[in-house]
Design an enzyme around this catalytic site. Sequence first.
Site, PDB file in Angstrom:
ATOM      1  N   TYR A  32      -3.952   4.252  18.586  1.00  0.00           N
ATOM      2  CA  TYR A  32      -4.256   5.468  17.828  1.00  0.00           C
ATOM      3  C   TYR A  32      -2.986   6.138  17.322  1.00  0.00           C
ATOM      4  CZ  TYR A  32      -2.684   8.531  21.630  1.00  0.00           C
ATOM      5  OH  TYR A  32      -1.918   9.182  22.553  1.00  0.00           O
ATOM      6  N   ARG A  51       3.978   2.764  12.970  1.00  0.00           N
ATOM      7  CA  ARG A  51       3.852   2.697  14.434  1.00  0.00           C
ATOM      8  C   ARG A  51       2.449   2.224  14.834  1.00  0.00           C
ATOM      9  NH1 ARG A  51       5.097   7.969  18.002  1.00  0.00           N
ATOM     10  NH2 ARG A  51       3.105   8.584  17.092  1.00  0.00           N
ATOM     11  N   ARG A  99     -20.371  -6.409  25.841  1.00  0.00           N
ATOM     12  CA  ARG A  99     -19.219  -6.233  26.727  1.00  0.00           C
ATOM     13  C   ARG A  99     -18.837  -7.502  27.471  1.00  0.00           C
ATOM     14  NH1 ARG A  99     -17.397  -5.366  31.693  1.00  0.00           N
ATOM     15  NH2 ARG A  99     -15.749  -3.821  31.983  1.00  0.00           N
ATOM     16  N   HIS A 101     -14.651  -9.258  28.747  1.00  0.00           N
ATOM     17  CA  HIS A 101     -13.220  -8.976  28.607  1.00  0.00           C
ATOM     18  C   HIS A 101     -12.564  -9.679  27.416  1.00  0.00           C
ATOM     19  CE1 HIS A 101     -13.885  -7.237  32.484  1.00  0.00           C
ATOM     20  NE2 HIS A 101     -12.612  -6.880  32.607  1.00  0.00           N
ATOM     21  N   GLU A 177       9.598  10.467  29.928  1.00  0.00           N
ATOM     22  CA  GLU A 177       9.132  11.332  28.836  1.00  0.00           C
ATOM     23  C   GLU A 177       8.063  12.252  29.401  1.00  0.00           C
ATOM     24  OE1 GLU A 177       7.064   9.105  25.741  1.00  0.00           O
ATOM     25  OE2 GLU A 177       6.268   7.716  27.227  1.00  0.00           O
ATOM     26  N   LEU A 201       7.269   6.139  24.518  1.00  0.00           N
ATOM     27  CA  LEU A 201       6.774   6.053  23.147  1.00  0.00           C
ATOM     28  C   LEU A 201       7.893   6.488  22.191  1.00  0.00           C
ATOM     29  CD1 LEU A 201       3.983   5.594  21.639  1.00  0.00           C
ATOM     30  CD2 LEU A 201       4.055   8.054  21.284  1.00  0.00           C
TER      31      LEU A 201
END
Length: 282
Positions: A32, A51, A99, A101, A177, A201
């Site tokens: 995101y 990014r 669903r 994996h 961070e 990040l």
Amino acid sequence: MSIGYVNGEFIPVDKPVIPIDERGHQFGDGVYEVIRVYHGKPFMLEEHVQRLFKSAIAIKLNVEQSHEDIQQLIDESIEKSGLADCDVYIQITRGISPRQHLFPDAPVSITLTVKPMRVTEEAIRENGKTAIFHEDERWANCYIKSLNLLPNILAKQNAQDVGGYEAILVKDGFVTEGSSSNVYMVRDQTIYTTPLSKQILPGITRMAVKNIADMLEIPFIEKKFTPDELLQADEVFITSTTNEVMPIAYVDGNKINDGASGEITRLLYRKFFELIEIVQHT
Ligand code: PMP
């Protein structure tokens, strides 16, 4: 007005639309970005989209859309919302599939919201926020802006539970961070922040602040520091898209210097807003 977007369709932001078998909410299997829009224009959009794609590649998420497609979608969404100062949230997941994996053979899901900007009051920016130190319990690939934010959420909530705003994460005795920000200390007119690595990040606001510091000829040293060193600093601040440049006045109840925004922090956020005024009007 706030708006939402799901896989090709603009919708009211509160409309329930995601099927149960969607990788984002079942596995956090996606990436995101949060982008701030000033004066109708997304700030550092290219950097955010770059990014986003780097994060996608890092998790082997095959996005068919191009950088331009995503930029256009963001621009179109902002225009549709009619908001001039707002925050865009965009996420891309491995899609909708029963669903299991293993990677599904399904197109990615792209969802997005545009909401009014959460503005920080000037007084808060002057007085600074409080933080706590917190063990960095995250995984080895924090450079990926992944949807898996459980350790970040727990750290931030632990901060809030003791009246703090941000959790400053500590790994192997060094500050990495914040739970949702990059962390800096200022000592002898020099800015220190954790070097980029897989452990943090690469903040877009960090990039902007580094450029501003370079422009102002304020030394910007990317070097690890300890919680003790941070407590001895002249100034501490955090950066993120939504916090912009935010002073930290107290950490674990210890006052940083005289417990308000320091001179360099103030200069950086003044210049940050000057930069926004320049680039958003060109
Ligand atoms: N680190 C973490 C863990 C974050 O969640 C954020 C906010 N996205 C940042 C740093 C700051 O990044 P940016 O300046 O790009 O918002």
